[in-house]
Design a protein around this motif. Structure first.
Motif, PDB file in Angstrom:
ATOM      1  N   ILE A 196       0.858  -1.190   0.000  1.00 47.98           N
ATOM      2  CA  ILE A 196       0.000   0.000   0.000  1.00 47.98           C
ATOM      3  C   ILE A 196       0.892   1.237   0.000  1.00 47.98           C
ATOM      4  CG2 ILE A 196      -2.002  -1.056   1.078  1.00 47.98           C
ATOM      5  CD1 ILE A 196      -0.990   0.153   3.763  1.00 47.98           C
ATOM      6  N   GLU A 197       0.380   2.333  -0.540  1.00 49.17           N
ATOM      7  CA  GLU A 197       1.194   3.545  -0.630  1.00 49.17           C
ATOM      8  C   GLU A 197       1.527   4.130   0.737  1.00 49.17           C
ATOM      9  OE1 GLU A 197       1.140   8.172  -2.114  1.00 49.17           O
ATOM     10  OE2 GLU A 197      -0.679   6.968  -2.319  1.00 49.17           O
ATOM     11  N   GLN A 198       0.578   4.091   1.669  1.00 48.85           N
ATOM     12  CA  GLN A 198       0.738   4.650   3.011  1.00 48.85           C
ATOM     13  C   GLN A 198       0.742   6.181   3.037  1.00 48.85           C
ATOM     14  OE1 GLN A 198       4.381   1.985   3.776  1.00 48.85           O
ATOM     15  NE2 GLN A 198       3.325   1.910   5.733  1.00 48.85           N
ATOM     16  N   GLY A 199       0.295   6.801   1.972  1.00 48.38           N
ATOM     17  CA  GLY A 199       0.273   8.253   1.892  1.00 48.38           C
ATOM     18  C   GLY A 199      -0.818   8.725   0.952  1.00 48.38           C
ATOM     19  N   PRO A 200      -0.858  10.038   0.636  1.00 49.46           N
ATOM     20  CA  PRO A 200      -1.993  10.624  -0.077  1.00 49.46           C
ATOM     21  C   PRO A 200      -1.823  10.832  -1.576  1.00 49.46           C
ATOM     22  CG  PRO A 200      -0.689  12.371   0.903  1.00 49.46           C
ATOM     23  CD  PRO A 200       0.012  11.076   1.242  1.00 49.46           C
ATOM     24  N   VAL A 201      -0.669  10.500  -2.161  1.00 50.62           N
ATOM     25  CA  VAL A 201      -0.404  10.901  -3.548  1.00 50.62           C
ATOM     26  C   VAL A 201      -1.364  10.247  -4.526  1.00 50.62           C
ATOM     27  CG1 VAL A 201       1.294  10.889  -5.409  1.00 50.62           C
ATOM     28  CG2 VAL A 201       2.011  11.417  -3.067  1.00 50.62           C
ATOM     29  N   LEU A 202      -1.556   8.932  -4.424  1.00 49.40           N
ATOM     30  CA  LEU A 202      -2.447   8.250  -5.369  1.00 49.40           C
ATOM     31  C   LEU A 202      -3.896   8.684  -5.162  1.00 49.40           C
ATOM     32  CD1 LEU A 202      -1.002   4.611  -5.504  1.00 49.40           C
ATOM     33  CD2 LEU A 202      -0.530   6.563  -6.997  1.00 49.40           C
ATOM     34  N   LEU A 203      -4.310   8.807  -3.923  1.00 49.48           N
ATOM     35  CA  LEU A 203      -5.671   9.255  -3.644  1.00 49.48           C
ATOM     36  C   LEU A 203      -5.897  10.646  -4.202  1.00 49.48           C
ATOM     37  CD1 LEU A 203      -8.377   8.788  -2.174  1.00 49.48           C
ATOM     38  CD2 LEU A 203      -7.316   9.744  -0.118  1.00 49.48           C
ATOM     39  N   ASP A 204      -4.936  11.534  -4.011  1.00 50.58           N
ATOM     40  CA  ASP A 204      -5.055  12.903  -4.499  1.00 50.58           C
ATOM     41  C   ASP A 204      -5.132  12.942  -6.017  1.00 50.58           C
ATOM     42  OD1 ASP A 204      -4.909  15.851  -3.995  1.00 50.58           O
ATOM     43  OD2 ASP A 204      -3.072  15.660  -5.174  1.00 50.58           O
ATOM     44  N   GLY A 205      -4.442  12.016  -6.673  1.00 52.25           N
ATOM     45  CA  GLY A 205      -4.433  11.973  -8.136  1.00 52.25           C
ATOM     46  C   GLY A 205      -5.522  11.112  -8.734  1.00 52.25           C
ATOM     47  N   GLY A 206      -6.367  10.514  -7.900  1.00 51.66           N
ATOM     48  CA  GLY A 206      -7.450   9.677  -8.403  1.00 51.66           C
ATOM     49  C   GLY A 206      -6.965   8.385  -9.030  1.00 51.66           C
ATOM     50  N   ARG A 207      -5.829   7.872  -8.543  1.00 51.37           N
ATOM     51  CA  ARG A 207      -5.243   6.652  -9.113  1.00 51.37           C
ATOM     52  C   ARG A 207      -5.364   5.510  -8.103  1.00 51.37           C
ATOM     53  NH1 ARG A 207       0.699   8.386 -10.826  1.00 51.37           N
ATOM     54  NH2 ARG A 207       0.645   6.327 -11.842  1.00 51.37           N
TER      55      ARG A 207
END
Length: 419
Positions: A193-204
């Motif tokens: 899991i990413e463990q952070g906000p980058v993918l969520l923020d980018g809709g990925r």
């Protein structure tokens, strides 16, 4: 080779079974490395491997391996870690490990004779939560572990790392012998899991990972003089906690200036009572940056801040190395394959993202071609019981991982054991 299509439902069922041992998905994990509970969980994992016809073994550093042989002595490594921080999440480490379990389960079920082997691994003590020394098992394999640097690290109960390993039948002095476990390794692939906000923020929902940041981790000890809280004037105090607090705030500003991150995760002071000035304070410091020069500058700033704060409060200071990791870029060809695998699984052709957290891939990626895939975290929080990922992100990432495993086996086979 039969097409490798993993079953996300099987992986998620295994994840739920593992989480159920601690009360469920959001009850908080109970798998601190080198403890009886961790050993029990590994017995559960051992049984899973034995059920599909594999024979797990431990190397000198306590890493658990299970192998499917190929026609050559070259092999692909799949895996992650089962240990967890106290009250951690249900996916950190476990997602990648149990997806790797599904890989070897499917390969065993298909019964194909592989041109290269596949080795499953559960790395020992990825988190470093008990002794502040992450990636212990994988660093032993990579040849970067120095036993004398970590031997006397202690947990909150005063138990040394060396003694904790011994209680689990691991001899710290022999741990470096684990390097031979990587002899013949053609590639290492990890899902996390990413463990952070980058993918969520980018809709990925998922993405390939370009590499991991560098880390400086230190224990800083300020020594002053314990004294009575009522009888000692402020100007005459040698307050180690005040010195540590001033240094911590300056270190924070340095991280902001350099575009990195710095964390003082813990301070322990003695005598530790409300009626006494702190005579000794130990501060745990973690600094991270993608740029090695910026990371070095942050550490230099931190040392200077600690010495200045110690002088201002009449203390001495000692800075002790605990762990260092240079930035680790992943193998370009494997990153490209991971990116294509995410796209084929329905995640789109997005740019690879860097990883701020460390992973075992950080150590193994120094000497073995390595790639990672991230699944979106939502909420974008990890190392906490509320850690989670959407079902569609897990499904997509598991599918993509199966695709990259299949492609890498084919590619290494086509190229005679090399990438």
């Amino acid at each position: 080779m039969t097409s490798l299509r993993l079953d996300p439902a099987a992986v998620i069922a295994d994840l739920d079974e593992l989480a159920g041992q601690s009360g469920g998905r959001f009850a908080g994990a109970d798998r601190l490395a080198w403890t009886p509970r961790w050993l029990e969980t590994r017995q559960w994992l051992r049984a899973k491997l034995e059920a599909i016809g594999l024979e797990p073994r431990l190397d000198e550093a306590g890493n658990m391996w299970a192998s499917i042989d190929g026609e050559s002595d070259r092999f692909l490594i799949v895996g992650s870690h089962i240990d967890a921080v106290p009250d951690g999440g249900w996916l950190d480490g476990a997602l990648g490990l149990l997806t790797a379990l599904e890989v070897v389960r499917q390969l065993q079920r298909n019964g194909d004779r592989l041109a290269i082997g596949v080795r499953f691994v559960d790395w020992a003590d990825e988190e470093g939560a008990r002794f502040s020394r992450s990636l212990l098992g994988s660093s032993a394999c990579a040849g970067t572990l120095v036993p004398d640097d970590v031997r006397t690290l202690t947990d909150t109960n005063g138990v040394t790392l060396g003694d904790a390993l011994a209680s689990c039948d691991v001899d710290l002095d022999h741990a470096v012998g684990a390097t031979k476990s990587l002899t013949g390794a053609a590639a290492y692939l990890e899902l996390h899991i990413e463990q952070g906000p980058v993918l969520l923020d980018g809709g990925r929902l998922a993405a390939a990972v370009s590499g991991t940041v560098g880390v400086e981790r230190h224990l800083v000890t300020f020594t002053g003089q314990a004294a009575h809280a009522g009888s000692t004037p402020m100007r005459l105090r040698q307050d180690s906690l005040a010195a540590a607090a001033r240094a911590a705030l300056e270190i924070r500003e340095s991280a902001i200036t350099h575009g990195g991150v710095a964390t003082v995760g813990r301070m322990d002071s003695t005598p530790g009572v409300i009626t006494a000035v702190a005579g000794r304070t130990e501060m745990q410091l973690d600094q991270r940056h993608l740029d090695p020069e910026a990371l070095a500058a942050m550490f230099s700033d931190a040392v200077a801040s600690c010495h200045a704060a110690a002088e201002a409060f009449g203390c001495t200071v000692e800075v002790r190395d605990v762990f260092r990791a240079t930035p680790t870029p992943f193998h370009p060809a494997l990153v490209a394959i991971a990116r294509a695998a995410v796209d084929e699984a329905g995640g789109g052709d997005g740019e690879p993202v860097p990883s701020g957290p460390l992973h075992d891939a950080t150590e193994i990626g120094r000497i073995v071609p390595t790639a990672m895939i991230f699944a979106q975290s939502d909420p974008p929080i990890s190392h906490a019981a509320i850690e989670d990922s959407p079902q569609d992100a897990l499904t997509l990432a598991i599918d993509a991982y199966g695709r990259i495993v299949e492609r890498v086996i084919e590619l290494v086979s086509e190229r005679g054991g090399q990438l």
